[in-house]
Enzyme design. Structure first.
Site, short mmCIF file in Angstrom:
data_model
loop_
_atom_site.label_atom_id
_atom_site.label_comp_id
_atom_site.label_asym_id
_atom_site.label_seq_id
_atom_site.Cartn_x
_atom_site.Cartn_y
_atom_site.Cartn_z
N HIS A 1 -9.72 2.01 0.43
CA HIS A 1 -8.19 1.92 0.36
C HIS A 1 -7.95 1.38 -0.84
CE1 HIS A 1 -4.33 1.10 1.30
NE2 HIS A 1 -4.33 0.14 2.41
N CYS B 1 0.72 -1.28 -0.01
CA CYS B 1 0.07 -0.22 0.04
C CYS B 1 1.09 1.23 -0.02
CB CYS B 1 -0.99 0.03 1.03
SG CYS B 1 -1.77 -1.55 1.19
N HIS C 1 -2.40 8.17 6.15
CA HIS C 1 -2.69 7.04 5.62
C HIS C 1 -3.87 6.23 5.99
CE1 HIS C 1 -1.80 3.03 3.78
NE2 HIS C 1 -1.83 2.44 4.75
#
Length: 442
Positions: free
Chosen positions: A362, A187, A322
């Site tokens: 996400h 990620c 994040h």
């Protein structure tokens, strides 16, 4: 050699829209880009039979079905019949988004996808595009066919699944003859791509680059895997920083940024959007999927970005976190941000913080690329987006959370942020921080 690096072009496709303007506008307007899995066209065929592994209550961040450019003539150039056979969805998405970024940067010839070579030397034009997973669809489908039917493998199977093939296809399509580079750091991929491009330009190895990441991994297999790992929320709501957060919502998307040395941008009279001044990275060396509870790795990445930019913690005005809506991750990041950026800060200089994932989910490898674009837009437009679904803010030891200014309910407008940080962290303990500066002239 250490050159200044500026941002001159942006492009993205997200669950909020098929362009930068649509995505950014919808984010500021509190639009929710998440979709109930039961509303997907292929739900009955691909998901309903697997309800034990994939509950019907989950949501996903699906990009618009038709993400191609509105100009049909441009589409024919971007997606030839050969491209349709040879490329997978994450590669096509990268091609589409790169076109928008290059067009936004004023680099393309009119009504074409070719770059105006009077503006730049293509031998020094780098292409840095990553992906967290690549094409899980092609791997899954080809494996089934090979196992069950003993069918011949598509000769383009391998080029369709390699994560570096987004960069490869983009460099071929737009004739970018500088370095071709691809990272896959889960990620954190998007941030690493942008940060690496920053260093290549800063050190004089390239004059100009397109950098970002593409991800189209919405698939029963990936969803089942993340659910089994207890990463995904089964209640369908992404709640970054909230006391009721219970996991992330899986999304897809792509973000591309055109970056160049300040001298190169000024020479071609480019419209400069922002400046990238710092890049920090570190490893937790802790656990394959979880950060250390104190957020020490994230803190070190933030501190490295500050050191590179030669800035003080109090110079940072906004953090695009994040914050994926997981119990441990959000808290660890808040501790890292508080520890790295609050010391010495007066009450008259609030530290604003928010997460885009309440609205888009996400995006895995593409998260940092898209969120960096939103961070840049925050500086450019003087509008810091709020966190969707943040009702009750988490608590931290020593009431540190009370000292962070969580943006809730609506965007902050008129605060005139000058420096903004974008964090992205990944499985395996990867931590990255990019530090952007508002462009106010050279």
């Amino acid at each position: 050699m250490s050159r200044r690096v500026v941002i001159t072009g942006l492009g993205c496709v997200t669950p909020l829209g098929r362009s930068l303007s649509e995505s950014w506008g919808n984010l500021l307007s509190s639009k929710n880009g998440l979709t109930p899995i039961t509303s997907l066209p292929n739900y009955n065929e691909d998901y309903k039979l697997r309800e034990k592994s994939i509950p019907s209550t989950i949501t996903v961040g699906k990009i618009p079905e038709n993400f191609q450019n509105e100009n049909s003539a441009i589409n024919k150039l971007l997606f030839t019949s050969q491209d349709e056979r040879r490329t997978s969805s994450f590669i096509k998405l990268a091609l589409r988004t790169t076109y928008e970024a290059l067009h936004n940067a004023g680099l393309l010839n009119p009504n074409d996808i070719t770059i105006n070579t009077s503006l730049c030397n293509l031998d020094h034009f780098g292409c840095l595009i990553g992906s967290g997973i690549g094409s899980i669809q092609d791997i899954y489908q080809t494996s089934l066919q090979f196992h069950n039917d003993n069918k011949r493998i598509n000769p383009y199977f391998v080029p369709k699944i390699l994560t570096n093939m987004a960069a490869g296809n983009v460099s071929i399509k737009f004739n970018l003859r500088g370095l071709s580079h691809s990272v896959s750091t889960a990620c954190a991929t998007g941030n690493n791509s942008i940060g690496d491009a920053f260093n290549f330009i800063r050190l004089g190895m390239q004059d100009i680059c397109v950098a970002g990441a593409s991800e189209t991994s919405l698939h029963p297999l990936s969803l089942a895997g993340f659910i089994r790992a207890k990463s995904i929320t089964t209640n369908g709501i992404s709640r970054p920083f909230d006391t009721q957060r219970s996991g992330f919502v899986l999304g897809e998307g792509c973000g591309m940024i055109v970056m160049e040395s300040l001298e190169h941008a000024q020479k071609r009279n480019a419209n400069i959007i922002s400046e990238l001044v710092g890049y920090g990275l570190s490893s937790d060396a802790c656990h394959i999927t979880s950060p250390p509870a104190d957020g020490n790795g994230a803190k070190r990445a933030i501190e490295m970005a500050l050191k590179m930019a030669r800035l003080e913690p109090t110079d940072v005005d906004y953090v695009n976190a994040h914050a994926t809506s997981t119990l441990l991750g959000d808290k660890a990041e808040c501790l890292a941000v508080a520890s790295a950026l609050l010391p010495g800060r007066s009450k008259s200089k609030p530290l604003y913080i928010s997460s885009n994932k309440g609205a888009i989910g996400h995006l895995l490898g593409a998260a940092g690329a898209v969120e960096s674009i939103f961070t840049i837009c925050s500086l450019k437009d003087d509008k810091m987006p709020h966190t969707l679904n943040l009702d009750n803010v988490l608590t931290l030891e020593n009431n540190e959370a009370d000292k962070l200014h969580f943006i809730r309910d609506k965007p902050i407008v008129g605060a005139n942020p000058k420096y903004a940080l974008c964090n992205s962290f990944g499985f395996g303990g990867v931590n990255t921080s990019l530090l952007f500066k508002k462009w106010e002239g050279s």
